[in-house]
Design a protein around this motif. Structure first.
Motif: not given
Length: 451
Positions: A371-397
């Motif tokens: 598989a190829l990661v075509d795009d990291v679409v967004d990251q979930l902000d648990i505090e606000t429950m909003e999806h925000r950009p993740a330009p540096d990717g998704l880190s641990l947790n």
């Protein structure tokens, strides 16, 4: 939304220890709570009051408790078995506990409370039917409560039990309990959870855990164990389409069975009978089930008239089709979607950051493809429950959405409809380490091209 069950079941009156009895319902549950909410004590209380603790275990707990200058046994020690955990006073990994009552058996995943161990809750709750979430009555709903509800909702856990613990420290105040339950229920609704049962407890003293408390005359609902005894278990396999990931092709090549060919695996969902028309994926070849074999208790093989999830069986088919490990035998009228492009929500389980253009392995059921990661679409902000950009990717947790391109067709379902055949793993192809656990969105048969 339900906040209590109608009436106590009285099933908690008789408790048994030891291995689960034949015919018992099995409930898988995961616990979650913030640090110092008393989760380990609550689990220890469940084990102790259901007489699921061996004598030597209890003796060891009492000995350590005396060494610490405690007057009574610290039941948290029944779950915090690792020395490092005891020294820090926290639970740092998922520990699986087993106990049973006269009517039901339990597999309990005791998950940690720290923010940095969100991945462990994902692991523990991934197979759970019920999440048991603790809230300290003195502190109410906190950030970690929100995070635990978010993970519970994302994983599609159907039932939530709220244990408002340490009620003795707030004077058994019914108004405090009601305020916490109201806020918790509103949050649960935001995460798509509509089955919540709330119980006021004192894990330390044992009130309303297994035995009813005299301190809560204003509470008419069940004890915690009574609720666990009554909550519905499992799904109706007859309402779900057949999904049978092939694990192994059985070719004994013996004089007794010279032409035997069977396909061994565990039903992920649905029911199968001889005579059912099925489709083999990803080839798309159709055929008919002619036999179902299953190992009997005495070690012999017996032919069955039907099989249902999650039984492990061997299927025999009418046609000689090229089938191997990783293929799926599915209901012909309700097959999985074949796709080379996949979007899903992932929870990152490893220290390695998940980034766009990463080349990985994707595993669905028993099938593994590049598989190829075509795009990291967004990251979930648990505090606000909003999806925000993740330009540096998704880190641990981190929890976020990714879009993947695959080297081969993969049969997968919408996780919200079928948890077992809609879940996937992302694996480091260099060392085989699991990087993330994922939940597929409704796949599109025509979505994009593969790698």
């Amino acid at each position: 939304m339900t906040t209590t069950l109608p009436a106590p079941t009285a099933a908690a009156a008789a408790h048994t220890a030891g291995a689960p009895a034949a015919g018992h319902d099995l409930l898988r549950l995961a616990t979650a709570g913030s640090v110092d909410d008393g989760k380990s004590t609550l689990v220890g209380r469940l084990l102790y009051d259901t007489k699921s603790v061996l004598t030597d275990q209890l003796d060891a707990v009492e000995r350590v408790s005396r060494d610490r200058g405690l007057e009574a046994a610290d039941l948290a020690l029944l779950t915090d078995g690792l020395r490092a955990e005891r020294e820090q006073g926290i639970t740092i990994d998922v520990a699986y506990r087993y106990f049973s009552t006269a009517t039901r058996s339990y597999v309990l995943a005791d998950t940690p409370g720290h923010v940095q161990y969100t991945r462990n809750m994902v692991t523990g709750a991934s197979t759970a039917e019920l999440a048991l979430i603790l809230v300290d009555a003195r502190h109410g709903v906190v950030e970690q409560t929100r995070r635990h509800l978010a993970v519970t909702g994302l994983l599609g856990v159907r039932h939530v039990a709220l244990a408002v613990n340490k009620m003795d420290l707030v004077g058994w105040d019914a108004e405090v309990f009601g305020d916490i339950v109201g806020e918790f229920a509103r949050l649960a609704g935001r995460f798509g959870i509509d089955d919540v049962a709330a119980v006021p407890v004192s894990a330390l003293l044992g009130d309303n855990v297994v035995d009813r408390s005299a301190h809560t005359p204003w509470y008419a609902g069940p004890t915690l164990l009574e609720h666990l005894e009554a909550v519905p278990v499992g799904t109706n396999p007859a309402l779900e389409p057949l999904r049978f990931p092939v694990q192994y092709v059985v070719r004994p090549r013996t004089a007794e069975h010279p032409d035997y060919r069977g396909y061994a695996g565990r039903l992920a969902s649905g029911v199968v009978h001889p005579g059912d028309e099925v489709v083999v994926l990803p080839s798309g070849r159709r055929t008919t089930v002619v036999g179902i074999d299953r190992a009997a208790a005495d070690g012999t093989v017996e032919e069955r008239e039907l099989a249902f999830a999650p039984q492990s069986v061997v299927l025999r088919l009418a046609d000689d089709i090229d089938i191997s490990r990783g293929d799926i035998i599915a209901a012909a009228d309700r097959p999985s979607t074949l796709t080379r492009s996949l979007t899903g929500t992932v929870a990152v389980l490893a220290d390695r950051t998940l980034r766009t253009r990463d080349r990985l392995l994707l595993r669905v059921g028993t099938r593994t493809v590049r598989a190829l990661v075509d795009d990291v679409v967004d990251q979930l902000d648990i505090e606000t429950m909003e999806h925000r950009p993740a330009p540096d990717g998704l880190s641990l947790n981190a929890i976020g959405r990714v879009r993947l391109r695959l080297a081969e067709d993969v049969a997968i379902d919408d996780y919200r409809e079928l948890r077992r055949s809609g879940a996937f793993l992302l694996i480091d192809e260099s060392d085989g380490a699991t990087l993330a656990a994922g939940m597929a969105e409704a796949p599109d048969r025509s979505a994009g091209e593969g790698i």
